[in-house]
Design a protein around this motif. Sequence first.
Motif, mmCIF file in Angstrom:
data_model
loop_
_atom_site.group_PDB
_atom_site.id
_atom_site.type_symbol
_atom_site.label_atom_id
_atom_site.label_comp_id
_atom_site.label_asym_id
_atom_site.label_seq_id
_atom_site.Cartn_x
_atom_site.Cartn_y
_atom_site.Cartn_z
ATOM 1 N N THR A 78 0.605 -0.930 0.339
ATOM 2 C CA THR A 78 -0.025 0.383 -0.238
ATOM 3 C C THR A 78 1.091 1.146 -0.054
ATOM 4 N N THR A 79 1.991 1.524 0.844
ATOM 5 C CA THR A 79 2.679 2.420 0.705
ATOM 6 C C THR A 79 3.286 2.756 -0.630
ATOM 7 N N ILE A 80 3.633 1.321 -0.725
ATOM 8 C CA ILE A 80 4.800 1.869 -2.630
ATOM 9 C C ILE A 80 3.788 2.264 -3.104
ATOM 10 N N ALA A 81 2.942 1.885 -3.243
ATOM 11 C CA ALA A 81 1.931 2.541 -4.272
ATOM 12 C C ALA A 81 1.283 3.896 -4.163
ATOM 13 N N VAL A 82 1.542 4.063 -2.674
ATOM 14 C CA VAL A 82 0.655 5.488 -2.595
ATOM 15 C C VAL A 82 1.984 6.585 -2.731
ATOM 16 N N ALA A 83 3.487 6.290 -2.509
ATOM 17 C CA ALA A 83 3.810 7.043 -1.760
ATOM 18 C C ALA A 83 4.534 7.196 -3.259
ATOM 19 N N GLU A 84 4.907 6.678 -4.127
ATOM 20 C CA GLU A 84 5.629 6.244 -5.408
ATOM 21 C C GLU A 84 4.395 6.757 -6.960
ATOM 22 N N GLY A 85 3.657 7.807 -6.409
ATOM 23 C CA GLY A 85 2.042 8.031 -7.123
ATOM 24 C C GLY A 85 1.468 7.425 -7.897
ATOM 25 N N PHE A 86 1.230 5.951 -8.351
ATOM 26 C CA PHE A 86 0.508 4.932 -8.829
ATOM 27 C C PHE A 86 -0.745 5.158 -8.074
ATOM 28 N N ARG A 87 -1.562 4.996 -8.982
ATOM 29 C CA ARG A 87 -3.356 5.759 -9.303
ATOM 30 C C ARG A 87 -3.521 4.135 -8.249
ATOM 31 N N VAL A 88 -4.391 4.863 -7.241
ATOM 32 C CA VAL A 88 -4.856 3.968 -5.983
ATOM 33 C C VAL A 88 -6.798 4.368 -6.176
ATOM 34 N N CYS A 89 -7.229 3.007 -5.535
ATOM 35 C CA CYS A 89 -8.877 3.394 -5.551
ATOM 36 C C CYS A 89 -9.037 2.041 -4.383
ATOM 37 N N GLN A 90 -10.302 2.028 -3.763
ATOM 38 C CA GLN A 90 -10.816 1.289 -3.312
ATOM 39 C C GLN A 90 -11.767 0.685 -3.601
ATOM 40 N N SER A 91 -12.189 -0.285 -3.152
ATOM 41 C CA SER A 91 -13.828 -1.326 -3.592
ATOM 42 C C SER A 91 -14.017 -2.480 -2.357
ATOM 43 N N PHE A 92 -15.229 -1.883 -2.136
ATOM 44 C CA PHE A 92 -16.155 -2.220 -1.330
ATOM 45 C C PHE A 92 -16.029 -3.988 -1.498
ATOM 46 N N LEU A 93 -16.105 -4.665 -0.514
ATOM 47 C CA LEU A 93 -16.219 -6.038 -0.556
ATOM 48 C C LEU A 93 -17.072 -6.466 0.133
ATOM 49 N N GLY A 94 -18.021 -5.525 0.795
ATOM 50 C CA GLY A 94 -18.632 -6.422 2.520
ATOM 51 C C GLY A 94 -18.327 -6.733 3.554
ATOM 52 N N ALA A 95 -18.526 -8.128 4.035
ATOM 53 C CA ALA A 95 -17.741 -8.141 5.412
ATOM 54 C C ALA A 95 -16.887 -8.926 4.865
ATOM 55 N N LYS A 96 -15.996 -8.735 6.438
ATOM 56 C CA LYS A 96 -14.605 -10.321 5.806
ATOM 57 C C LYS A 96 -14.665 -11.024 6.892
#
Lengths: 234, 446
Positions: free
Chosen positions: B222-240
């Motif tokens: 997660t940190t590499i994706a955010v810190a290196e400027g990759f495009r990031v999103c979230q998906s709602f998966l329901g219950a874990k």
Amino acid sequence: MIRTLQQVLEQTLARLSDQVTTYLPSFLVALIILLGAWVVAFCLRILLSRAFKGRGVDRFLHESGIGPMLDHSGRLRASLIVANTVFWGIMLIGLLNAVSVFDSRLATLFVENTVALLPKLLTAGAILLVGFWLAQYMGRGALVWASNEGFPWARHLAALVRVVIAFVSVVVASDVLQFARTVFLAAFVIFAAAVMLTISLVVALNSRDFLQRLFPSRQETSRSERERSLWSHL
Amino acid sequence: MTQFNLPDDARAAVESLRNADIVIGIPSYNNARTIGHVVRAAHAGLAKYFPEATGVIVNSDGGSTDSTRQEVLSSQVEDSHLMMISTRVSAVHRLSFPYHGIPGKGSAFRLIFGIASSLKARACAVVDSDLRSITPEWIDLLIRPVLYGGYDFVAPYYHRHKYDGTITNSIIYPLTRALYGKRIRQPIGGDFGVSLPLLGAYLSRDDWETDVARYGIDIWMTTIAVAEGFRVCQSFLGAKLHDAKDPGADLSAMLQQVVGSVFSLMQQYQQVWESASGSEPVELFGFRYDVGLDPIDVKLSRMVQAFLKGFGDLSEIWSLALSPPHLDALRTLAASARLVDPRHFHIDDELWAGIIYEFAAAFRAQPPVRSHLVKSLTPLYLGRVASFVNETRDMSAAEVERRIESLCVVFEYLKPLLVRRWNGDTAPFPKLPDSRQPAPGTALEV
């Protein structure tokens, strides 16, 4: 009778005067050398403590934990160490030179022994430094582990680890210095054997109760983990 | 940059398949009970939502002694049960290999990423093998933003019980959000979608043999994706909902690997997080709905006892990181906790954020004691969890979420103090007025 006393007194005074005329110049020269060494060492200490920065060494001392170990206030700096080392180094050279002025067998022996002992002293000092650092490091590791595991005497265990490692380093240092090596070695063997024997006896005689008391929270943890095993920390 | 070489059996399989569009990775270790369901869900997801894409399911196993690998290869899914609109064109291949190297989730991911990269997969998703609530839609939600939305990293967004994911809620989410300015709610969720370029970025790094090989992998990704400027999103998966956890799992080791990874990455990305202020929402895909969750029972008194024991034993180590005001506050807390009911135990947000920030700075300043420092956080963390349980006992899910939001705001507000401490300023943190709850998006002026 009075004449005999006078003769004894005159002989004593002559001997005293003889010794004074023999040793006083050497003593004065030795004093002058020591004073000169002190002046040079003092000036260099002030100069070095102000001119020498040694930020890299400061960082190493802080990051390695050696600085806080030697000085709990955390004010130990490289400049201070270098200045004091130079000061005491010059004072030692001054002392040896001052002693050698007397040109006696005893003085020569003292100088020779001191010079021969110096590398061993430095080695022993380094061993003690590393040993105490390691003792502190391992002691902290044991403390964190024991506390997180719910071990009831975590601090005592950590103290034991520290003492054992520090003791080992003292034994090794004494061996290097060839100073009471058998005494330290024998003491260490007795100490280690006593610890092992105590642990063995306690475990053997009370293994079940002992282990239950030793790890109560661990067992409780396992039980409760099973009860609420759906709890994920992550 | 290090070169990752696939094991011989994996290389042979890759050469046989040549390429794929989508790779679904499933790391496992003795998950025979649940992995069949996960594989069926992944298979069905590929068949239903990506019928024209070549899909490969890769199981990376840590040497299971049960029938995990056989389950992966033998579990069946009936396409006719999926109500598909289109007919599946390509087959879904299944592979199962043991990974080599340091045992842990990160090493398993490395093999999956290596295979996905060798197959030039346009998208790769990884899902946990102990999931009970995974559905075929999860595959769609993790893969589609990468294939068709141009995103590089899809983080999960779940509904979880208020006491589930306590390291996430009390440390990782507030800290990463304050550091990098992105509100990724489940940064260590364990189920992700990744693009091919990001896979390349992961594989090219040389820190795979660290805590990343174990539990540190999720926050590392997660940190590499955010810190290196990759495009990031979230998906709602329901219950874990997941299978029962290993009761012998060592919490302090887990904490060390996850929190230690965050602190290590803070060193690498100092320039990125120092310049970030406030935080912004991250796009969330998927239809949100409420779900029922398994109740979780927590032992409050045991956590408070762990905190008290930690205070008695570990103050010496805490003093390496914490400033005198914070140590005094903990002393006061411990003294009162010995007298009052555990149900009144409380560590306030400001103290908690200050503790985490000071531990982060100490982690940087004192390399030889890093492992001791982070492991010594365990009783403090348990104390904070106890405090959180006390505060949220009667709260609904929405109220708990608001409570976590207010903690995040405090982390963001105090971030300038972290920057100061990180850069060697040892002045104690100023005490905020008792009644003051910082406004969202504000930062303390220092």
